[in-house]
Scaffold this active site. Structure first.
Site, PDB file in Angstrom:
ATOM      1  N   HIS A  35       0.823  -1.196   0.000  1.00 22.81           N
ATOM      2  CA  HIS A  35       0.000   0.000   0.000  1.00 22.81           C
ATOM      3  C   HIS A  35       0.867   1.260   0.000  1.00 22.81           C
ATOM      4  O   HIS A  35       0.339   2.371   0.129  1.00 22.81           O
ATOM      5  CB  HIS A  35      -0.928   0.019   1.221  1.00 22.81           C
ATOM      6  CG  HIS A  35      -1.948  -1.071   1.223  1.00 22.81           C
ATOM      7  ND1 HIS A  35      -2.773  -1.320   0.151  1.00 22.81           N
ATOM      8  CD2 HIS A  35      -2.285  -1.987   2.169  1.00 22.81           C
ATOM      9  CE1 HIS A  35      -3.569  -2.344   0.427  1.00 22.81           C
ATOM     10  NE2 HIS A  35      -3.291  -2.764   1.645  1.00 22.81           N
ATOM     11  N   GLY A  74     -17.897  -6.057   0.499  1.00 16.90           N
ATOM     12  CA  GLY A  74     -17.395  -5.650  -0.800  1.00 16.90           C
ATOM     13  C   GLY A  74     -18.420  -4.892  -1.612  1.00 16.90           C
ATOM     14  O   GLY A  74     -18.379  -4.864  -2.842  1.00 16.90           O
TER      15      GLY A  74
END
Length: 325
Positions: free
Chosen positions: A142, A288
């Site tokens: 990330h 999600g």
């Protein structure tokens, strides 16, 4: 690149909110990348990590859909080994490059649960594990491009940047950091939302991160994808990845992979979990859902966030799939 401690007053409040991050936080460079203080010890190791030409790097801001993309990429580069995917955890097959940075040493010393101590031990050894791995490596990160090894694309690595609508990212990341014992975020959503917009959510600022990925579009061996594309048309997303990785699939293989990675099915089969502050296993992959932010934003928060988004997308030139519909 300069690494400075966050202002003392702000740091005190941040430590009260991110209760597992004892010692506080730093900000890095002109963009003021926001990380736990342990980043200071590891920055050079991250920057000087030796990449290989056949590496595949999957990046993006946290909670942007990298997990499902990791699984797809690993399957595509490992002969669609569904059995191994079910038997061996994704975190063991795709290494989280900077995990060590998130594991606070003082919190670790106070830890009473052996399962968590084992996680810390593995996390401290991640870079060594990558160096020792003789197979083709799929690596998750990330970190923004300016903090990664500078020769990732020069050496021929494949890099996939996964992007997701910021409101959904904000909600998903809040819920993860609230339940994850390595963060233990103790404040409410509105406070977290403010940190997110101010760039004081770990790995922030969000739009600076996206900007560095978006500006790479057109580079050789680089692909920029949206999580919403996966949700809207999984097959097209799969085909886009396979073409990028130069892997040909038969119709039967496409169908089997598409069924395997179906969101609800994948959650049941792989059951990826993290431990909460009570040492209970909780799902890492949540709903999600596209548009799930609507359950959390007040009208005023939504108005301010829309203004923030509009201001930044004009600077970057990006358009999210929701804006095209």
């Amino acid at each position: 690149m300069d690494i400075v401690n966050v202002d003392e007053t702000i740091n005190d409040q941040l430590q009260k909110d991110y209760r597992a991050q004892k010692g506080g936080f730093v900000q890095v460079g002109e963009k003021k990348w926001f990380y736990p203080i342990r980043y200071r010890k590891l920055a050079a190791q991250f920057k000087n990590f030796e990449v290989r030409p056949d590496d595949i790097w999957i990046t993006g801001y946290p909670r942007s859909g990298t997990t499902l993309t990791e699984e797809l990429v690993w399957l595509l580069t490992h002969n669609l080994d569904f059995d191994k995917s079910k038997e061996v955890s994704l975190s063991s097959r795709v290494i989280f490059f900077e995990l060590d940075m998130l594991l606070n040493e003082n919190t670790e010393k106070e830890q009473k649960f052996p399962e968590v101590l084992n996680t810390c031990k593995r996390g401290r050894n991640h870079l060594n594990k990558l160096n020792e791995d003789k197979q083709r490596r799929v690596i998750k990160t990330h970190l923004p491009f300016e903090l990664l090894p500078p020769d990732i694309l020069k050496k021929g690595c494949k890099v996939i940047y996964v992007c997701r609508y910021p409101k959904d990212v904000c909600v998903s990341y809040y819920l993860l950091q609230k339940q994850n014992q390595f963060m233990d975020f103790g404040a409410g959503f509105e406070k977290y939302w403010r940190y997110f917009l101010e760039g004081k959510s770990i790995f922030g600022p969000y739009f600076e991160h996206v900007k560095q990925g978006f500006e790479m579009i057109g580079s050789k061996n680089f692909s920029f994808v949206f999580y919403e594309e996966f949700k809207k048309d999984t097959r097209s997303y799969l085909m886009k990845l396979s073409e990028f990785l130069e892997i040909t699939l038969s119709e039967k293989e496409i169908e089997k992979t598409e069924n395997f990675i179906d969101f609800d099915n994948y959650r049941k089969v792989n059951n990826i979990t993290v431990r909460n502050t009570n040492n209970e296993l909780v799902p890492f992959v949540r709903r999600g859902k596209v548009g799930g932010w609507k359950d959390y934003f007040t009208e005023e928060m939504n108005k301010q966030t829309d203004e923030w988004i509009e201001k930044n997308i004009k600077k970057i030139g990006i358009r999210y799939p929701q804006q095209e519909e």
